[in-house]
Enzyme design. Structure first.
Site, PDB file in Angstrom:
ATOM      1  N   CYS A  87     -74.770 -17.980  55.887  1.00 13.32           N
ATOM      2  CA  CYS A  87     -73.311 -17.799  55.902  1.00 13.32           C
ATOM      3  C   CYS A  87     -72.884 -16.891  57.045  1.00 13.32           C
ATOM      4  CB  CYS A  87     -72.869 -17.208  54.569  1.00 13.32           C
ATOM      5  SG  CYS A  87     -71.157 -16.658  54.565  1.00 13.32           S
ATOM      6  N   CYS A 136     -71.331 -13.445  55.587  1.00 14.62           N
ATOM      7  CA  CYS A 136     -72.100 -12.459  54.826  1.00 14.62           C
ATOM      8  C   CYS A 136     -72.473 -11.263  55.709  1.00 14.62           C
ATOM      9  CB  CYS A 136     -73.365 -13.105  54.256  1.00 14.62           C
ATOM     10  SG  CYS A 136     -73.100 -13.922  52.667  1.00 14.62           S
ATOM     11  N   ASN A 195     -60.680 -13.575  64.517  1.00 17.02           N
ATOM     12  CA  ASN A 195     -61.177 -14.944  64.411  1.00 17.02           C
ATOM     13  C   ASN A 195     -61.780 -15.390  65.749  1.00 17.02           C
ATOM     14  OD1 ASN A 195     -61.346 -17.843  64.076  1.00 17.02           O
ATOM     15  ND2 ASN A 195     -59.910 -17.618  62.376  1.00 17.02           N
ATOM     16  N   ASN A 237     -56.968 -19.722  52.024  1.00 13.84           N
ATOM     17  CA  ASN A 237     -57.148 -21.150  51.866  1.00 13.84           C
ATOM     18  C   ASN A 237     -58.430 -21.291  51.084  1.00 13.84           C
ATOM     19  OD1 ASN A 237     -55.911 -23.466  52.557  1.00 13.84           O
ATOM     20  ND2 ASN A 237     -57.067 -23.763  54.443  1.00 13.84           N
ATOM     21  N   SER A 261     -63.746 -24.103  55.027  1.00 10.13           N
ATOM     22  CA  SER A 261     -65.053 -24.482  55.559  1.00 10.13           C
ATOM     23  C   SER A 261     -66.196 -23.634  55.019  1.00 10.13           C
ATOM     24  CB  SER A 261     -65.029 -24.373  57.086  1.00 10.13           C
ATOM     25  OG  SER A 261     -64.756 -23.026  57.463  1.00 10.13           O
ATOM     26  N   HIS A 268     -62.742 -15.475  51.363  1.00  5.40           N
ATOM     27  CA  HIS A 268     -62.099 -14.856  52.519  1.00  5.40           C
ATOM     28  C   HIS A 268     -60.684 -15.386  52.680  1.00  5.40           C
ATOM     29  CE1 HIS A 268     -63.347 -18.761  54.128  1.00  5.40           C
ATOM     30  NE2 HIS A 268     -62.404 -18.613  55.037  1.00  5.40           N
ATOM     31  N   GLN A 301     -57.163 -15.265  55.681  1.00  4.19           N
ATOM     32  CA  GLN A 301     -56.887 -15.198  57.113  1.00  4.19           C
ATOM     33  C   GLN A 301     -55.565 -14.499  57.360  1.00  4.19           C
ATOM     34  OE1 GLN A 301     -57.646 -18.549  59.635  1.00  4.19           O
ATOM     35  NE2 GLN A 301     -58.553 -19.736  57.979  1.00  4.19           N
ATOM     36  N   HIS A 304     -45.017 -13.772  51.867  1.00  4.65           N
ATOM     37  CA  HIS A 304     -43.806 -13.822  52.678  1.00  4.65           C
ATOM     38  C   HIS A 304     -43.020 -12.537  52.477  1.00  4.65           C
ATOM     39  CE1 HIS A 304     -43.548 -18.527  52.864  1.00  4.65           C
ATOM     40  NE2 HIS A 304     -44.328 -18.030  53.792  1.00  4.65           N
ATOM     41  N   LYS A 359     -53.171 -33.873  43.262  1.00  2.68           N
ATOM     42  CA  LYS A 359     -51.914 -34.485  43.676  1.00  2.68           C
ATOM     43  C   LYS A 359     -51.972 -34.750  45.176  1.00  2.68           C
ATOM     44  CE  LYS A 359     -47.055 -33.245  44.301  1.00  2.68           C
ATOM     45  NZ  LYS A 359     -46.422 -34.391  43.616  1.00  2.68           N
ATOM     46  N   GLU A 406     -42.877 -38.838  49.049  1.00  2.00           N
ATOM     47  CA  GLU A 406     -42.833 -37.421  49.442  1.00  2.00           C
ATOM     48  C   GLU A 406     -42.889 -37.221  50.944  1.00  2.00           C
ATOM     49  OE1 GLU A 406     -46.130 -36.503  46.564  1.00  2.00           O
ATOM     50  OE2 GLU A 406     -44.367 -35.491  45.771  1.00  2.00           O
ATOM     51  N   GLN A 451     -41.829 -34.697  45.032  1.00  2.00           N
ATOM     52  CA  GLN A 451     -41.673 -35.232  43.679  1.00  2.00           C
ATOM     53  C   GLN A 451     -42.777 -34.684  42.797  1.00  2.00           C
ATOM     54  OE1 GLN A 451     -43.895 -37.508  42.125  1.00  2.00           O
ATOM     55  NE2 GLN A 451     -42.632 -38.058  40.374  1.00  2.00           N
TER      56      GLN A 451
HETATM   57  P1  H2U Z   1     -61.426 -21.430  56.711  1.00  2.00           P
HETATM   58  O1  H2U Z   1     -62.713 -22.008  56.282  1.00  2.00           O
HETATM   59  O2  H2U Z   1     -60.648 -20.795  55.616  1.00  2.00           O
HETATM   60  O3  H2U Z   1     -60.643 -22.368  57.562  1.00  2.00           O
HETATM   61  O4  H2U Z   1     -61.706 -20.145  57.649  1.00  2.00           O
HETATM   62  C1  H2U Z   1     -62.839 -19.828  58.326  1.00  2.00           C
HETATM   63  C2  H2U Z   1     -62.347 -19.174  59.586  1.00  2.00           C
HETATM   64  O5  H2U Z   1     -63.416 -18.451  60.161  1.00  2.00           O
HETATM   65  C3  H2U Z   1     -61.878 -20.197  60.596  1.00  2.00           C
HETATM   66  O6  H2U Z   1     -60.561 -19.886  60.977  1.00  2.00           O
HETATM   67  C4  H2U Z   1     -63.414 -18.640  61.548  1.00  2.00           C
HETATM   68  C5  H2U Z   1     -62.845 -20.032  61.744  1.00  2.00           C
HETATM   69  O7  H2U Z   1     -62.184 -20.126  62.995  1.00  2.00           O
HETATM   70  N1  H2U Z   1     -64.758 -18.466  62.043  1.00  2.00           N
HETATM   71  C6  H2U Z   1     -65.042 -17.408  62.891  1.00  2.00           C
HETATM   72  O8  H2U Z   1     -64.150 -16.658  63.253  1.00  2.00           O
HETATM   73  N2  H2U Z   1     -66.339 -17.190  63.300  1.00  2.00           N
HETATM   74  C7  H2U Z   1     -67.386 -18.000  62.971  1.00  2.00           C
HETATM   75  O9  H2U Z   1     -68.517 -17.734  63.349  1.00  2.00           O
HETATM   76  C8  H2U Z   1     -67.160 -19.221  62.171  1.00  2.00           C
HETATM   77  C9  H2U Z   1     -65.761 -19.404  61.639  1.00  2.00           C
HETATM   78 ZN    ZN Z   2     -71.456 -15.299  52.646  1.00  2.00          ZN
END
Ligand code: H2U
Ligand code: ZN
Length: 345
Positions: free
Chosen positions: A51, A54, A76, A151, A159, A164, A166, A279, A309, A315, A321
Site C-alpha cells: 500500500c 501505509c 498529492n 471518496n 483506488s 483516506h 483528499q 461546504h 443507484k 436523470e 429522480q
Molecule cells: P483515491 O483513490 O481516493 O482517488 O485517492 C488516491 C489519491 O492518492 C489519488 O488522488 C494519490 C492519487 O493521485 N496518490 C499519490 O499521491 N501518490 C501515490 O503514490 C499514489 C496515489
Molecule cells: Zn495502507
C-alpha cells in the site's frame, strides 16, 4: 385529490442549489432484474506492504512515507490542480476558458490500513476533524475554495482501501458552492434567517428525517435528497467554516460521525461506500453572513451491498429522480444499531 408525498409522484425543491427533483414513491416495490454487483467482502490487514499510503512505504514517485501514527497529510503526487502564474486566454462567447491555480493533498485518516472512519475511536476521529480544520485554515489563506472530501469504496472509484480523504484547494469557487452561496444569500435576504439553521431547527422538531442528533449536530436525510441514503450533516448554531468549531464541537462531531457512519455500515452489513465532503463559506469572500457550514454524504447504494443507484436516463437528460422517499430512508438508517456489525456478536 390532495398530494400525498408518501404515495404520489411529486417534485421536491432543493433550496440549497435551487433545483427540483422527481420523487416516485409508488415505484419502490418494483421487482429488480438489473445488475448485481459483487458484494465487496474485503479482508484487509492492518499493514499492507504493497500500500502506498501505509506508514514507511514507498509512494509511486519514490517518496517514502514517514512512520506516522496519527492522521498523515501529504501533497498529492498526481494533483489535478497546479500552482503557477498562468494568465487567462482570449475569450469568445463560444470558446471560453480561464486559468486556475491550486493544489491537492491526501489525508490518511490513521496508520491502520483496515480501519475506516466508523472503526476508529472517537478520539482518533477527532484527530481527523482537527486536521480538516487546520488544513482549511492554512489553505484558506491562499485559496478561495478548500474542498475537503472522502471518496470511499471501489464503487466510487476509490483506488486504495487504506482509509483516506483528499483536499483540493483552488483560487476559483466551483459551481456547486457558488450555487449554494447564491441560494443561501437569497434566503437570508428574503427570510432574514440562515437557511440551514432554520432548516435544522425544523427537521429536529419534525424528527421524521432525522438519522441521529446531539447537542451540536444534526444528521438528516434532507427533504430534497437525491441519493437513496444521502445525509446532510448540520451544526445547530451559526458556523461559517470548519476552523470556527471549538474543541467541544469537534469532539461532539467525532461522536456524531462514528454513530452515523456505523449506521451506514450496518444498513447493508458492508463498508458503506460514499462521497462525502465539507461546504463552508469561501475564504476572502465579500459577504459570508448567509453561510452555514455543512457536510454532504452521497452514498450510491440502493437496496443491498451490491445494488446501486445509477444516475442515468431521465436523470442525465431531465432531472434527478428517486424512488424510496427521504422519510423511508431516514427511518431505515435511524433504526440501525450504534454498534458496528463487525463488533456485534
Ligand atoms: P483515491 O483513490 O481516493 O482517488 O485517492 C488516491 C489519491 O492518492 C489519488 O488522488 C494519490 C492519487 O493521485 N496518490 C499519490 O499521491 N501518490 C501515490 O503514490 C499514489 C496515489
Ligand atoms: Zn495502507
Amino acid at each position: 385529490m390532495e398530494l400525498d408525498i408518501s404515495r404520489h409522484p411529486h417534485r421536491r425543491f432543493n433550496p440549497l442549489i435551487g433545483e427540483w427533483l422527481l420523487v416516485s414513491p409508488h415505484r419502490s416495490q418494483r421487482p429488480w432484474r438489473g445488475q448485481q454487483e459483487a458484494a465487496p467482502v474485503q479482508r484487509l490487514r492492518a499493514y499492507d506492504p504493497q500500500c502506498y499510503l501505509c506508514p514507511g512505504n514507498r509512494r509511486s514517485n519514490g517518496t517514502i512515507n514517514p512512520r506516522y501514527n496519527g492522521p498523515f497529510v501529504f501533497d498529492n503526487d498526481f494533483p489535478a490542480l497546479l500552482d503557477g502564474d498562468v494568465e487567462d486566454g482570449a475569450k469568445h462567447p463560444l470558446f471560453q476558458s480561464e486559468a486556475i491555480q491550486g493544489l491537492c493533498r491526501v489525508v490518511c485518516f490513521s496508520p491502520s490500513h483496515d480501519r475506516t472512519l466508523p472503526e476508529l475511536s472517537t478520539r482518533e476521529i477527532q484527530g481527523v476533524i482537527n486536521i480538516w480544520s487546520q488544513q482549511a485554515e492554512e489553505l484558506g489563506q491562499r485559496y478561495r475554495w478548500v474542498q475537503i472530501f472522502e471518496n470511499k469504496g471501489t464503487v466510487m472509484g476509490c483506488s486504495n482501501p487504506h482509509p483516506h480523504g483528499q483536499i483540493w484547494a483552488a483560487d476559483r469557487v466551483p459551481e456547486t458552492p457558488l450555487k449554494e452561496d447564491y441560494q443561501q444569500a437569497l434566503y437570508t435576504q428574503t427570510h432574514g434567517r440562515l437557511m440551514l439553521l432554520e432548516y435544522a431547527e425544523m427537521e429536529a422538531a419534525q424528527e421524521e428525517r432525522v438519522v441521529a442528533g446531539n447537542d451540536h449536530w444534526l444528521a438528516v436525510v434532507p427533504y430534497w435528497a437525491i441519493w437513496p441514503y444521502e445525509i446532510l450533516l448540520l451544526p445547530r448554531r451559526p458556523v461559517r467554516r470548519l476552523p470556527e468549531l471549538d474543541s467541544e464541537e469537534q469532539a461532539s462531531l467525532a461522536v456524531m460521525l462514528k454513530i452515523m457512519l456505523t449506521k451506514y455500515d450496518n444498513l447493508f452489513k458492508t463498508s458503506f461506500p460514499y462521497t462525502m465532503g465539507w461546504h463552508g463559506a469561501p475564504f476572502d469572500w465579500e459577504e459570508d453572513h448567509h453561510w452555514q457550514l455543512h457536510a454532504h454524504f452521497y452514498p450510491p447504494l440502493l437496496r443491498s451491498a451490491s445494488v446501486r443507484k445509477f444516475m442515468v436516463g431521465y436523470e442525465m437528460l431531465a432531472e434527478a429522480q428517486r424512488d424510496i422517499t427521504a422519510e423511508q430512508a431516514a427511518a431505515a438508517l435511524r433504526q440501525q444499531p450504534e454498534v458496528h456489525f463487525k463488533d456485534a456478536r
